[in-house]
Design a protein around this motif. Structure first.
Motif, short mmCIF file in Angstrom:
data_model
loop_
_atom_site.label_atom_id
_atom_site.label_comp_id
_atom_site.label_asym_id
_atom_site.label_seq_id
_atom_site.Cartn_x
_atom_site.Cartn_y
_atom_site.Cartn_z
N UNK A 33 21.99 -29.58 60.21
CA UNK A 33 20.83 -29.70 59.15
C UNK A 33 20.72 -28.83 58.67
N UNK A 34 20.76 -28.57 57.16
CA UNK A 34 20.19 -27.07 55.75
C UNK A 34 19.74 -26.37 56.48
N UNK A 35 20.17 -25.22 55.85
CA UNK A 35 19.56 -23.83 57.00
C UNK A 35 19.68 -23.28 57.83
N UNK A 36 20.44 -24.25 58.75
CA UNK A 36 20.23 -23.86 60.21
C UNK A 36 21.85 -24.49 60.82
N UNK A 37 22.39 -23.80 60.08
CA UNK A 37 23.98 -23.59 60.51
C UNK A 37 24.15 -22.98 61.23
N UNK A 38 23.55 -21.93 61.06
CA UNK A 38 24.29 -20.42 61.45
C UNK A 38 25.43 -19.77 60.75
N UNK A 39 26.62 -19.37 61.09
CA UNK A 39 27.96 -18.70 60.58
C UNK A 39 28.66 -20.09 59.58
N UNK A 40 28.12 -20.35 58.00
CA UNK A 40 29.33 -21.66 58.54
C UNK A 40 30.88 -21.46 57.88
N UNK A 41 30.99 -19.84 58.62
CA UNK A 41 32.46 -19.89 58.08
C UNK A 41 33.25 -19.94 59.68
N UNK A 42 32.05 -19.22 61.07
CA UNK A 42 33.10 -19.93 62.09
C UNK A 42 32.72 -21.70 61.95
N UNK A 43 32.00 -22.43 61.30
CA UNK A 43 32.28 -23.66 61.48
C UNK A 43 33.47 -24.40 60.48
N UNK A 44 33.80 -23.69 59.68
CA UNK A 44 35.32 -23.84 58.87
C UNK A 44 36.20 -24.01 60.18
N UNK A 45 36.19 -22.71 60.35
CA UNK A 45 37.35 -22.20 60.80
C UNK A 45 37.37 -23.22 62.69
N UNK A 46 36.46 -23.77 63.43
CA UNK A 46 36.51 -24.67 64.08
C UNK A 46 36.83 -26.08 62.89
N UNK A 80 11.75 -17.64 48.34
CA UNK A 80 11.00 -18.80 48.70
C UNK A 80 11.46 -19.90 47.69
N UNK A 81 12.19 -21.00 48.39
CA UNK A 81 12.40 -22.02 48.41
C UNK A 81 10.60 -22.72 46.94
N UNK A 82 11.59 -23.40 45.75
CA UNK A 82 10.79 -23.43 44.80
C UNK A 82 10.12 -24.83 45.33
N UNK A 83 10.69 -25.35 46.06
CA UNK A 83 10.30 -26.40 46.76
C UNK A 83 8.56 -26.92 46.83
N UNK A 84 8.50 -26.37 47.99
CA UNK A 84 7.75 -26.02 49.31
C UNK A 84 7.27 -24.89 49.67
N UNK A 85 7.96 -23.46 49.53
CA UNK A 85 7.69 -22.77 49.77
C UNK A 85 8.09 -22.09 51.46
N UNK A 86 9.32 -22.93 52.35
CA UNK A 86 9.74 -22.15 53.27
C UNK A 86 10.71 -20.92 52.52
N UNK A 87 11.02 -20.45 53.42
CA UNK A 87 11.87 -19.24 53.22
C UNK A 87 13.61 -19.79 53.53
N UNK A 88 14.24 -19.20 52.41
CA UNK A 88 15.91 -19.79 52.42
C UNK A 88 16.66 -18.75 53.58
N UNK A 89 17.49 -19.42 53.39
CA UNK A 89 18.09 -18.75 54.20
C UNK A 89 19.48 -19.20 53.61
N UNK A 90 20.40 -17.78 54.02
CA UNK A 90 21.80 -17.42 53.29
C UNK A 90 23.46 -18.34 54.44
N UNK A 91 23.94 -19.32 53.53
CA UNK A 91 25.73 -19.93 53.64
C UNK A 91 26.46 -19.07 53.16
N UNK A 92 26.99 -18.47 54.07
CA UNK A 92 28.05 -17.42 53.98
C UNK A 92 29.29 -18.71 53.38
#
Ligand code: FES
Length: 245
Positions: free
Chosen positions: A30-43, A188-200
């Motif tokens: 799910x978007x914003x819940x992937x943890x370290x995206x670079x590690x995902x690409x590596x896998x 703050x997300x401009x859609x409905x105000x959730x807090x954003x997560x960084x995608x490295x």
């Protein structure tokens, strides 16, 4: 095209200018819940090397795969009272097939013809099969909406890193680009105000609530449902909080 049973990877080939190429898909989250995206690409790269004779990995990218709660796409009138507004979405990775279905079905709806599949794909259907997933999703959104506001991160950042940090008013999405320059936007997300997560890996700010994504450099919308860019913030705001302890 090949796809494995658990649907964690898919493979397809094409002829590139310099020879045969493969597109490998996997490591979905799910978007914003992937943890370290670079590690995902590596896998994903490691898995590809296990199954194919890979000379070089030339590109990687992340994209959305919209899915409905009951895993059947929404195709039809947007609402029961819509006369001229139709929707086709939630293909869940099967856009080549269900995009074609959507074309046939919407044609019939517009022309006023009977189509036995209209009810199955109706966007306003009530399907209790997805209730549990819907409740889980609602809980997750609520958890992010409240819980992510309580985070406090120190503002030290390495090159290419991003963090959400406390500021005088709300939180700031802080990113240090490859040249060392800092970029500060509202977290703050401009859609409905959730807090954003960084995608490295993609250098984007991703929303865990409904999947919007924003550029870490200039805050522009990369992917909806948000329509408005992130507001720019001042770095002094973070410094004030740090001094206050
Ligand atoms: S609150 Fe961010 S996408 Fe909805």
């Amino acid at each position: 095209m090949f796809i494995n049973v658990q649907r964690t990877h898919s493979l397809r080939s094409y002829e590139g200018e310099s020879g045969p190429m493969a597109i490998v898909v996997g490591e979905g989250h799910p978007v914003g819940e992937g943890g370290d995206t670079r590690a995902r690409y590596q896998r994903l790269a490691d898995w590809t090397r296990q199954v194919l004779p890979v000379a070089e990995i030339t590109h990687h990218w992340s994209t959305h795969d919209h899915q409905s709660i009951d895993h059947v796409p929404y195709i039809g009138r947007l609402s029961p009272v819509s006369k001229h507004l139709y929707v086709a979405t939630g293909f869940g990775g099967w856009g080549m097939t269900t995009g074609t279905v959507a074309g046939l079905l919407l044609r019939d709806l517009i022309l006023g013809r009977e189509n036995p599949w209209a009810e199955v794909f109706a966007p306003n259907r009530v399907n209790l099969a997805g209730t549990r997933d819907l409740m889980r999703l609602t809980f997750t959104i609520g958890k992010h909406w409240v819980g992510d506001r309580l985070r406090r991160q120190p503002p030290e950042l390495a090159i290419g890193e991003g963090k959400v940090v406390a500021a005088t008013h709300g939180q700031i999405a802080l990113y240090r680009d490859e040249q060392g320059e800092m970029h500060a936007h509202s977290a703050t997300c401009t859609h409905m105000g959730c807090v954003l997560q960084f995608n490295g890996a993609e250098k984007s700010w991703d929303c865990p609530c409904h999947g919007s994504r924003f550029s870490a450099i200039d805050g522009r919308v990369l992917h909806g449902p948000a329509l408005e860019a992130l507001a720019r913030r001042e770095l002094d705001e973070i410094e004030e909080v740090r001094k206050a302890g």
